[in-house]
Design a protein around this motif. Structure first.
Motif, short mmCIF file in Angstrom:
data_model
loop_
_atom_site.label_atom_id
_atom_site.label_comp_id
_atom_site.label_asym_id
_atom_site.label_seq_id
_atom_site.Cartn_x
_atom_site.Cartn_y
_atom_site.Cartn_z
N PHE A 87 8.32 4.01 -7.82
CA PHE A 87 8.75 2.63 -7.82
C PHE A 87 7.97 1.85 -6.76
CE2 PHE A 87 11.82 5.59 -5.96
CZ PHE A 87 11.66 5.32 -4.61
N HIS A 88 8.04 0.54 -6.83
CA HIS A 88 7.33 -0.30 -5.87
C HIS A 88 7.83 -0.01 -4.47
CE1 HIS A 88 5.19 -3.66 -4.19
NE2 HIS A 88 6.30 -4.19 -3.72
N HIS A 89 6.89 0.23 -3.54
CA HIS A 89 7.25 0.66 -2.19
C HIS A 89 6.49 -0.14 -1.16
CE1 HIS A 89 6.58 3.38 1.37
NE2 HIS A 89 7.89 3.36 1.30
N VAL A 94 12.20 2.44 2.02
CA VAL A 94 13.14 3.31 1.33
C VAL A 94 14.06 3.99 2.34
CG1 VAL A 94 13.39 5.28 -0.20
CG2 VAL A 94 11.49 3.71 -0.52
N SER A 95 15.37 3.89 2.11
CA SER A 95 16.37 4.59 2.92
C SER A 95 17.15 5.53 2.03
CB SER A 95 17.33 3.60 3.59
OG SER A 95 16.66 2.76 4.50
N ILE A 96 17.27 6.80 2.45
CA ILE A 96 18.07 7.78 1.70
C ILE A 96 19.53 7.63 2.13
CG2 ILE A 96 18.46 10.21 1.25
CD1 ILE A 96 15.52 10.71 1.85
N LEU A 116 18.83 5.73 -8.22
CA LEU A 116 18.92 7.19 -8.30
C LEU A 116 17.51 7.71 -8.50
CD1 LEU A 116 22.08 7.86 -10.52
CD2 LEU A 116 21.84 8.20 -8.06
N TRP A 117 17.11 8.70 -7.70
CA TRP A 117 15.72 9.16 -7.72
C TRP A 117 15.68 10.68 -7.60
CZ3 TRP A 117 12.30 9.21 -2.80
CH2 TRP A 117 11.00 9.65 -3.13
N ASN A 118 14.92 11.31 -8.49
CA ASN A 118 14.66 12.74 -8.41
C ASN A 118 13.23 12.93 -7.94
OD1 ASN A 118 14.06 15.47 -8.86
ND2 ASN A 118 15.42 15.58 -10.64
N THR A 122 10.08 12.84 -10.25
CA THR A 122 9.70 11.44 -10.00
C THR A 122 10.49 10.46 -10.86
OG1 THR A 122 7.87 11.22 -11.62
CG2 THR A 122 7.35 12.19 -9.46
N ALA A 123 11.45 10.93 -11.65
CA ALA A 123 12.26 10.01 -12.46
C ALA A 123 13.20 9.22 -11.56
CB ALA A 123 13.07 10.80 -13.48
#
Length: 333
Positions: A87-89, A94-96, A116-118, A122-123
């Motif tokens: 995704f655009h970064h 990005v914070s988990i 939601l990110w795997n 990478t999905a």
């Protein structure tokens, strides 16, 4: 030699493979896809991945994301592998917020969107909607990721906005948000209380809720993911003087808490939850003074009998259960 039964191949062989290989195996046939997608398979695979040789640390810095294995024999990190952001970064974007079985709930800090990110496949899935669901505000909101009895992955969002308080649940299966009631003390939803991220253990999401760092009320809020009911249980009986922080950890489906207390000299005790009561497992000796900013960012990993206390400042302490001591071990390069 007779062919092995499919159940044996899936649950005795494939549960021991790396996550990427499991993902590829799903394309073999519809039967394998169904079996590899069950919660039973996920639980067994995760339990076999939590051995010391499979411990991994996910690192996100300004521009990149990488995974490093923990080598417990010499307390070092192995070579890193790069994870591509799908995704655009942007820098520090990005914070988990929560994690479960390799799936992450993250926030894009420049848009406040939840995803939601795997990282393995990478999905990803954006959770934001036109009616303002799926947006996260740091220091006001809390997130918990869990799976219910129907194997549906869900996100619990405690949301606080200018006097408007609410609790919302996102379902990955139906791809929508809905509101649920918060049936316990309403004052815990006020901005005066700080909520931790949710820790999923035994069908329940647990949050530490603290009124302030020094003094005030400290409780644990439990959310039964199947009945969708909240209840309150007590915090471990730690000293009330100085700073108090509790960090929840799920170890083999048993809830633990690292409770740190003190002011200029900190003490860490390890507690385990039995029913609704906390039992002290380990009491660590006092350690040298550590800044408040460092203690606010602690994450714990368990590997080969050692508890690794890893901070966002790229330093670690290792607690050895046999020697009963803490020591600085290493730093990320």
């Amino acid at each position: 030699m007779a062919d092995l039964p499919t159940h044996t191949i899936v649950f005795e062989i494939l549960t021991r493979l790396p996550a990427k290989d499991v993902g590829r195996s799903k394309s073999v046939c519809k039967q394998w896809y169904a079996l590899l997608s069950t919660q039973d398979f996920v639980k067994i695979h995760c339990s076999r991945s939590v051995v010391s040789s499979n411990q991994r640390v996910l690192l996100i810095d300004d521009l990149t994301c990488s995974v490093r294995p923990i080598i417990s024999n010499n307390n070092d990190y192995g070579p890193s592998s790069t994870v591509t952001f799908p995704f655009h970064h942007q820098n520090n974007d990005v914070s988990i917020l929560s994690h479960l079985n390799g799936l992450l709930c993250v926030c894009l800090n420049h848009t406040y969107e939840l995803l939601l990110w795997n990282p393995t496949t990478t999905a990803f899935k954006r959770l934001s909607t036109p009616d303002s669901h799926g947006f996260y505000i740091n220091n006001l909101d809390a997130i918990g990721l869990y799976v219910d009895a129907d194997d549906d992955y869900k996100v619990l969002h405690i949301k606080r906005r200018s006097g408007v308080l609410g609790v919302y649940v996102y379902s990955r299966e139906v791809d929508s948000w809905r509101n649920i009631p918060f049936i316990t003390r309403q004052e815990y939803l006020s901005p005066h209380f700080n909520w931790s991220a949710g820790t999923f253990c035994g069908g329940t999401l647990y949050f530490t809720v603290c009124e302030c760092w020094i003094g005030g009320t400290n409780v644990v809020i439990c959310f039964d993911v199947n009945s969708e009911q909240f209840k309150e249980i007590s915090f471990p009986p730690v000293p009330s003087n100085g700073m108090v922080q509790g960090v929840l950890v799920n170890v083999k489906n048993v809830l633990h808490m690292f409770a740190s207390t003190g002011m200029f000299e900190m003490t860490i005790d390890l507690w385990t939850l039995q029913g609704d009561y906390w039992i002290k497992v380990l009491s660590c000796p006092p350690i040298p003074p550590i800044s408040l900013s460092l203690w606010c960012d602690i994450t714990h990993y368990v590997t080969n009998g050692n508890w690794f206390v890893i901070t966002h400042y790229n330093t670690t302490r290792r607690y050895n259960t046999l020697e009963n001591n803490f020591q600085f071990d290493l730093a990320f390069p």
